[in-house]
Design an enzyme around this catalytic site. Structure first.
Site, mmCIF file in Angstrom:
data_model
loop_
_atom_site.group_PDB
_atom_site.id
_atom_site.type_symbol
_atom_site.label_atom_id
_atom_site.label_comp_id
_atom_site.label_asym_id
_atom_site.label_seq_id
_atom_site.Cartn_x
_atom_site.Cartn_y
_atom_site.Cartn_z
ATOM 1 C CD GLU A 60 -0.882 5.598 -1.791
ATOM 2 O OE1 GLU A 60 -1.349 4.880 -2.689
ATOM 3 O OE2 GLU A 60 0.120 5.274 -1.141
ATOM 4 C CD GLU A 114 0.446 3.603 2.529
ATOM 5 O OE1 GLU A 114 1.006 3.168 1.493
ATOM 6 O OE2 GLU A 114 -0.790 3.672 2.658
#
Ligand code: IFM
Length: 445
Positions: A169, A357
């Protein structure tokens, strides 16, 4: 929603759990590890809601073997974990800390002994503090530092690890860490954000090249948090604000690696990134990923800027529009996962996608040795149904990783929000499988 079955997802689908070095390992200064920016950040004052640190966290450093046995016991195929750069190279470059590298080698062996595939993330936010002192991601030298680090890890683990993610991320650590100052290193600087973003995008391709050069048959990807945008009102002003936020939160980290440049037309402020371009960057930044990791939690809402003329600056709001809200204050919107997958799929319909995720924090409590968390189970079921829908619509989604195996250190929120399938008593380090973990065990059996 029709009932879910593991077989709906195909035989080759990977079922996994994810966690990250700083959030679970503890042992912050053990066996020669150097400090990371998160050690500095948490040891400073007033940064973490409950004043906690990751000094001990889940003590995964000492308990990795039991935790990996738990992954297998719950029926998962894979464990996604990250490497702490300063555990391996205490000052970021130069001297290798053999003990740190050996720890990760033991974790990999433990995975393989328990029949769990190790999926390794190279960077999940814990930059060596020594490199931050030299400018961190804003210093273009970081490309060489990163190549050196990736090479050391690939040499040590590449004989046994095939599945790699270069970054976790970038949006989170660049926007939240460098622009908003809420995560480490805690700077609020547009200059650092723009320079750092470009260097991270270049490190994506540099890291992928090192992995491909050193690891035979490597499956190389990276992960992005994708936040679909909602608008409060369907007016040109609101649509412009949503487009600007989409550029900042999603496109700026995806598009350069696809060879599409930076989305400056949607957010004029991003033009500043051009200052950090060197000849050849247009080509060097391209990556031919084997897969892309899509991470999804919720949609975001953009509001037009309160100051006219600053539309390029995203103003993020959650308006709590009759959705269920998690302990993070995030709206539960399962169809946003489908939208996120579709968004990435549109760039390259051939590219394999993995949900690296997805999960939720809810207030959990232990009652007579059990943790009943029906909201989390319902969350997973609803989101998995969206993955199934994406596959049925032809998207090549090959895996799903729950965030997270166990409750852990949730960055600036400390230990308050619990994301685990397993409850962790942080005083005793006892693990209690929650009902949601039990649901997965039955579902995957
Ligand atoms: O805990 C984080 C993780 O480190 C990155 N993705 C989002 C999770 C929940 O906030």
């Amino acid at each position: 929603m029709s009932e879910l079955a593991r077989t709906d997802f195909g035989d080759d689908f990977t079922w996994g759990v994810a966690h990250a070095s700083y959030q679970v390992e503890g042992a912050w200064d053990a066996d020669g590890k150097g400090p990371s920016i998160w050690d500095t950040f948490t040891h400073g004052k007033g940064r973490i809601r409950d004043k906690s640190t990751g000094d001990v966290a889940c003590d995964f450093y000492h308990r990795y073997d039991d935790d990996t046995a738990l992954v297998r016991d719950l029926g998962f195929d894979a464990q996604r974990f990250s490497i702490s750069w300063p555990r391996v190279l205490p000052t970021g470059t130069g001297r290798v800390n053999r003990a740190g590298l050996d720890f990760y080698s033991r974790v990999v062996d433990s995975c393989l002994e328990h029949g769990v595939e190790p999926w390794v993330t190279l960077y999940h936010w814990d930059l060596p503090e020594a490199l931050q002192q030299r400018g961190g991601w804003a210093n273009r030298d970081v490309i060489g530092w990163f190549e050196e680090y990736v090479g050391v890890v690939a040499d040590a683990l590449g004989d046994r690890v095939k599945d790699w993610m270069v970054f976790n991320e970038p949006c989170s650590f660049m926007v939240v860490g460098h622009l908003a100052g809420v995560h480490a290193p805690g700077t609020r600087s547009l200059r650092r954000f723009l320079a750092g973003t470009h260097h991270v995008n270049l490190c994506q391709s540099a890291g992928a090249s090192v992995l491909r050069a050193k690891v035979a048959d490597a499956n190389v990807g990276t992960t992005h948090i994708i936040s679909p945008m909602a608008t409060k009102a369907d007016t040109p002003k609101h649509r412009r604000a949503a487009a600007a936020l989409d550029a900042f939160a999603n496109r700026i980290f995806l598009e350069p690696n696809f060879g599409l440049g930076y989305p400056t037309e949607a957010a004029g402020l991003l033009k500043g990134v051009e200052r950090y371009f060197k000849p050849g960057d247009d080509e060097a930044i391209k990556v031919d990923w084997d897969f892309l990791g899509v991470q999804y939690y919720t949609r975001q809402q953009a509001r037009p800027a309160p100051i006219p003329g600053l539309h390029a600056v995203p103003w993020i709001r959650h308006d709590y529009r009759n959705y269920e809200i998690t302990a993070m204050g995030w709206e539960v919107q399962p169809d946003g996962l489908y939208e996120s997958l579709a968004k990435v799929h549109a760039y390259d319909p051939e590219l394999t996608l993995v949900v690296t995720e997805n999960g939720a924090a809810f207030p959990d409590k232990v009652e007579a040795g059990r943790v009943h968390d029906p909201r989390r189970t319902a969350f997973y079921q609803a989101h998995l149904a969206e993955v199934r829908r994406a596959i049925a619509d032809g998207m090549p989604v090959d895996g799903y990783f729950c965030w997270s195996l166990m409750d852990n250190f949730e960055w600036a929120e400390g230990y308050g929000p619990r994301f685990g399938l397993t409850y962790v008593d942080f005083d005793t380090q006892e693990r209690i499988v929650k009902d949601s973990g039990r649901w997965f065990r039955d579902f995957l059996a």
